[in-house]
Design an enzyme around this catalytic site. Structure first.
Site, PDB file in Angstrom:
ATOM      1  N   ARG A 170      -6.333-133.417  33.708  1.00 42.59           N
ATOM      2  CA  ARG A 170      -5.621-133.221  34.972  1.00 42.59           C
ATOM      3  C   ARG A 170      -6.422-132.260  35.833  1.00 42.59           C
ATOM      4  O   ARG A 170      -7.090-131.359  35.318  1.00 42.59           O
ATOM      5  CB  ARG A 170      -4.228-132.628  34.738  1.00 42.59           C
ATOM      6  CG  ARG A 170      -3.186-133.630  34.290  1.00 42.59           C
ATOM      7  CD  ARG A 170      -2.820-134.611  35.411  1.00 42.59           C
ATOM      8  NE  ARG A 170      -1.794-135.540  34.992  1.00 42.59           N
ATOM      9  CZ  ARG A 170      -2.015-136.780  34.511  1.00 42.59           C
ATOM     10  NH1 ARG A 170      -3.247-137.241  34.398  1.00 42.59           N
ATOM     11  NH2 ARG A 170      -1.014-137.560  34.183  1.00 42.59           N
ATOM     12  N   HIS A 211      -9.421-140.612  39.865  1.00 44.40           N
ATOM     13  CA  HIS A 211      -8.310-140.580  38.899  1.00 44.40           C
ATOM     14  C   HIS A 211      -8.003-141.991  38.377  1.00 44.40           C
ATOM     15  O   HIS A 211      -6.867-142.474  38.470  1.00 44.40           O
ATOM     16  CB  HIS A 211      -7.048-139.957  39.521  1.00 44.40           C
ATOM     17  CG  HIS A 211      -6.011-139.598  38.487  1.00 44.40           C
ATOM     18  ND1 HIS A 211      -5.144-138.547  38.614  1.00 44.40           N
ATOM     19  CD2 HIS A 211      -5.695-140.174  37.295  1.00 44.40           C
ATOM     20  CE1 HIS A 211      -4.339-138.482  37.557  1.00 44.40           C
ATOM     21  NE2 HIS A 211      -4.656-139.471  36.744  1.00 44.40           N
TER      22      HIS A 211
HETATM   23  P1  NDP Z   1      -1.312-135.998  23.574  1.00 42.42           P
HETATM   24  O1  NDP Z   1      -0.022-135.307  23.837  1.00 42.42           O
HETATM   25  O2  NDP Z   1      -1.348-137.063  22.537  1.00 42.42           O
HETATM   26  O3  NDP Z   1      -2.426-134.921  23.168  1.00 42.42           O
HETATM   27  C1  NDP Z   1      -2.535-133.688  23.788  1.00 42.42           C
HETATM   28  C2  NDP Z   1      -3.539-132.844  23.011  1.00 42.42           C
HETATM   29  O4  NDP Z   1      -3.716-131.606  23.701  1.00 42.42           O
HETATM   30  C3  NDP Z   1      -3.044-132.489  21.595  1.00 42.42           C
HETATM   31  O5  NDP Z   1      -4.119-132.533  20.700  1.00 42.42           O
HETATM   32  C4  NDP Z   1      -2.551-131.053  21.751  1.00 42.42           C
HETATM   33  O6  NDP Z   1      -2.638-130.283  20.559  1.00 42.42           O
HETATM   34  C5  NDP Z   1      -3.547-130.542  22.782  1.00 42.42           C
HETATM   35  N1  NDP Z   1      -3.016-129.369  23.501  1.00 42.42           N
HETATM   36  C6  NDP Z   1      -1.930-129.292  24.297  1.00 42.42           C
HETATM   37  N2  NDP Z   1      -1.772-128.043  24.756  1.00 42.42           N
HETATM   38  C7  NDP Z   1      -2.773-127.307  24.213  1.00 42.42           C
HETATM   39  C8  NDP Z   1      -3.145-125.939  24.299  1.00 42.42           C
HETATM   40  N3  NDP Z   1      -2.446-125.052  25.029  1.00 42.42           N
HETATM   41  N4  NDP Z   1      -4.233-125.523  23.601  1.00 42.42           N
HETATM   42  C9  NDP Z   1      -4.938-126.401  22.834  1.00 42.42           C
HETATM   43  N5  NDP Z   1      -4.648-127.722  22.726  1.00 42.42           N
HETATM   44  C10 NDP Z   1      -3.569-128.165  23.410  1.00 42.42           C
HETATM   45  O7  NDP Z   1      -1.812-136.561  24.974  1.00 42.42           O
HETATM   46  P2  NDP Z   1      -2.769-137.805  25.264  1.00 42.42           P
HETATM   47  O8  NDP Z   1      -3.981-137.684  24.433  1.00 42.42           O
HETATM   48  O9  NDP Z   1      -2.011-139.068  25.199  1.00 42.42           O
HETATM   49  O10 NDP Z   1      -3.121-137.543  26.813  1.00 42.42           O
HETATM   50  C11 NDP Z   1      -3.754-136.355  27.214  1.00 42.42           C
HETATM   51  C12 NDP Z   1      -3.746-136.228  28.731  1.00 42.42           C
HETATM   52  O11 NDP Z   1      -4.695-137.118  29.315  1.00 42.42           O
HETATM   53  C13 NDP Z   1      -2.455-136.598  29.447  1.00 42.42           C
HETATM   54  O12 NDP Z   1      -1.489-135.568  29.344  1.00 42.42           O
HETATM   55  C14 NDP Z   1      -2.929-136.793  30.865  1.00 42.42           C
HETATM   56  O13 NDP Z   1      -2.900-135.566  31.562  1.00 42.42           O
HETATM   57  C15 NDP Z   1      -4.371-137.242  30.697  1.00 42.42           C
HETATM   58  N6  NDP Z   1      -4.576-138.629  31.109  1.00 42.42           N
HETATM   59  C16 NDP Z   1      -5.410-138.886  32.173  1.00 42.42           C
HETATM   60  C17 NDP Z   1      -5.641-140.173  32.577  1.00 42.42           C
HETATM   61  C18 NDP Z   1      -6.615-140.473  33.661  1.00 42.42           C
HETATM   62  O14 NDP Z   1      -6.698-141.630  34.095  1.00 42.42           O
HETATM   63  N7  NDP Z   1      -7.381-139.497  34.125  1.00 42.42           N
HETATM   64  C19 NDP Z   1      -4.987-141.311  31.920  1.00 42.42           C
HETATM   65  C20 NDP Z   1      -4.149-140.939  30.808  1.00 42.42           C
HETATM   66  C21 NDP Z   1      -3.940-139.634  30.446  1.00 42.42           C
HETATM   67  P3  NDP Z   1      -1.780-130.677  19.243  1.00 42.42           P
HETATM   68  O15 NDP Z   1      -2.367-131.987  18.760  1.00 42.42           O
HETATM   69  O16 NDP Z   1      -2.044-129.596  18.297  1.00 42.42           O
HETATM   70  O17 NDP Z   1      -0.354-130.807  19.715  1.00 42.42           O
HETATM   71  C1  OXD Z   2      -1.767-140.928  32.992  1.00 40.40           C
HETATM   72  C2  OXD Z   2      -2.685-141.034  34.146  1.00 40.40           C
HETATM   73  O1  OXD Z   2      -1.228-139.851  32.742  1.00 40.40           O
HETATM   74  O2  OXD Z   2      -3.032-142.170  34.535  1.00 40.40           O
HETATM   75  O3  OXD Z   2      -1.571-141.953  32.318  1.00 40.40           O
HETATM   76  O4  OXD Z   2      -3.111-140.019  34.677  1.00 40.40           O
END
Ligand code: NDP
Ligand code: OXD
Length: 319
Positions: free
Chosen positions: A234, A282
């Site tokens: 993000r 994005h």
């Molecule tokens: P998940 O919820 O599956 O994974 C999030 C990961 O981040 C987990 O490993 C979590 O740790 C870690 N995390 C969260 N907070 C912290 C912190 N404070 N310190 C360290 N690690 C942290 O999410 P997804 O993988 O499905 O998606 C991730 C993000 O990708 C979405 O939230 C979105 O913002 C972004 N995204 C962007 C897109 C784009 O087109 N640019 C498309 C899709 C998603 P733990 O495993 O220990 O809980």
């Molecule tokens: C998502 C994105 O969160 O597209 O899936 O950013």
């Protein structure tokens, strides 16, 4: 199962309404689909399918049973500080989206690793010249966020031969991927990272994390041109002024950015014309209407049958 006795409300922002509705009707032509703001009787709405719902709108549905984010992230729902309480918020976890994100990550890691920006420049000058090329096994990639998306990308990079580590809240045990956890291990994770890939969610714990102090800690002894940042998490995870400063002082050599503090990225941003910054709008992993509607409809059918919803976010954690 008959779903016609309930109504869904779509919040689609600037997405293509016709495509989303057509794909959903293709799955089930009997559905009662409402498109915000033409919602009809608010009491009718059972499920909201939302991308960037305007704050205060979800609270108006007294019989709402679940809110489905139309993406993997949920920060766009959380922007609403007046969300209905006790209504589950479900996010997208779907192979279609995961594969798209891994394509993006692998593409950009390889692009920096293989020094493609320099070859593009040589080509523009009609120059036939080759450069030294480190092996993937000499390049250390660090993935911030080892969740659904981070793990898949990390494993694909590992298959290509990169030395891969991940950073998350909790310790992971994934064959061939070094796991670092929490703030206490962040510096060690950065110190061994040449290419930093960010796939974190935006929460109170991650906002502004990609800043000058983090770039300073990236490895400066890598086999490539210098530290690289790839952020597809993000925009509000990053401090764009710090990225520009780091690109000047050498804490970063280059960056690929898919997300920005303000979107669309304002035309006045110096990132647009920076010679070592790659920008995408994005769209690292777009939500495919066919796949995402099918995922949500499957969940709703199960929910109507009394089963639990999957991928409900933990409101306390924010992701
Ligand atoms: P998940 O919820 O599956 O994974 C999030 C990961 O981040 C987990 O490993 C979590 O740790 C870690 N995390 C969260 N907070 C912290 C912190 N404070 N310190 C360290 N690690 C942290 O999410 P997804 O993988 O499905 O998606 C991730 C993000 O990708 C979405 O939230 C979105 O913002 C972004 N995204 C962007 C897109 C784009 O087109 N640019 C498309 C899709 C998603 P733990 O495993 O220990 O809980
Ligand atoms: C998502 C994105 O969160 O597209 O899936 O950013």
């Amino acid at each position: 199962m008959v779903l016609a006795t309930m109504a869904f409300c779509y919040f689609l922002g600037d997405w293509d309404v016709d495509v989303w509705v057509r794909e959903m009707q293709h799955l089930d032509s009997s559905l009662d689909l409402r498109i915000w703001p033409e919602v009809g009787r608010v009491e009718d709405i059972d499920y909201a399918l939302a991308w960037k719902p305007p704050p205060g709108e979800l609270k108006k549905f007294p019989n709402l049973k679940a809110i489905f984010s139309l993406g993997a992230g949920v920060d766009h729902v959380y922007n609403d500080t007046d969300l209905p309480e006790n209504v589950p918020i479900v996010r997208v976890v779907d192979p279609n989206l995961t594969m798209r994100m891994s394509e993006y990550v692998v593409l950009h890691v390889l692009w920096h690793h293989r020094r493609q920006r320099i070859y593009d420049h040589f080509q523009s000058e009609g120059k036939w010249r080759d450069l030294s090329q480190p092996a993937a096994s000499e390049t250390r990639v660090g993935v911030m966020g080892l969740g659904e998306l981070g793990i898949d990308a990390a494993l694909k990079l590992k298959t290509m031969g990169f030395r891969v580590a991940g950073w998350s809240q909790s310790r992971k045990n994934i064959d061939g991927i070094d796991s670092f956890r929490g703030r206490g291990e962040l510096k060690a994770f950065l110190n061994r990272t040449d290419i930093l890939v960010c796939l974190l969610p935006l929460t109170d714990g991650t906002r502004g994390l990609l800043n000058g102090a983090v770039f300073r800690d990236l490895a400066k002894d890598g086999a490539g041109d210098g530290p690289v940042l790839i952020n597809a998490g993000r925009g509000k995870l990053q401090n764009e002024q710090d990225i520009l400063t780091a690109l000047e002082n050498g804490d970063l050599y280059a960056a690929t950015l898919d997300v920005f503090e303000e979107e669309p990225l304002p035309s006045s941003s110096p990132l647009w014309s920076h010679p070592r910054v790659t920008i995408t709008p994005h769209n690292a992993a777009v939500s495919d209407p066919r796949a995402i509607n099918a995922y949500i409809l499957r969940q709703i059918k199960r929910h109507r049958a009394g089963e639990k919803l999957d991928n409900v976010i933990d409101r306390a954690k924010g992701y």
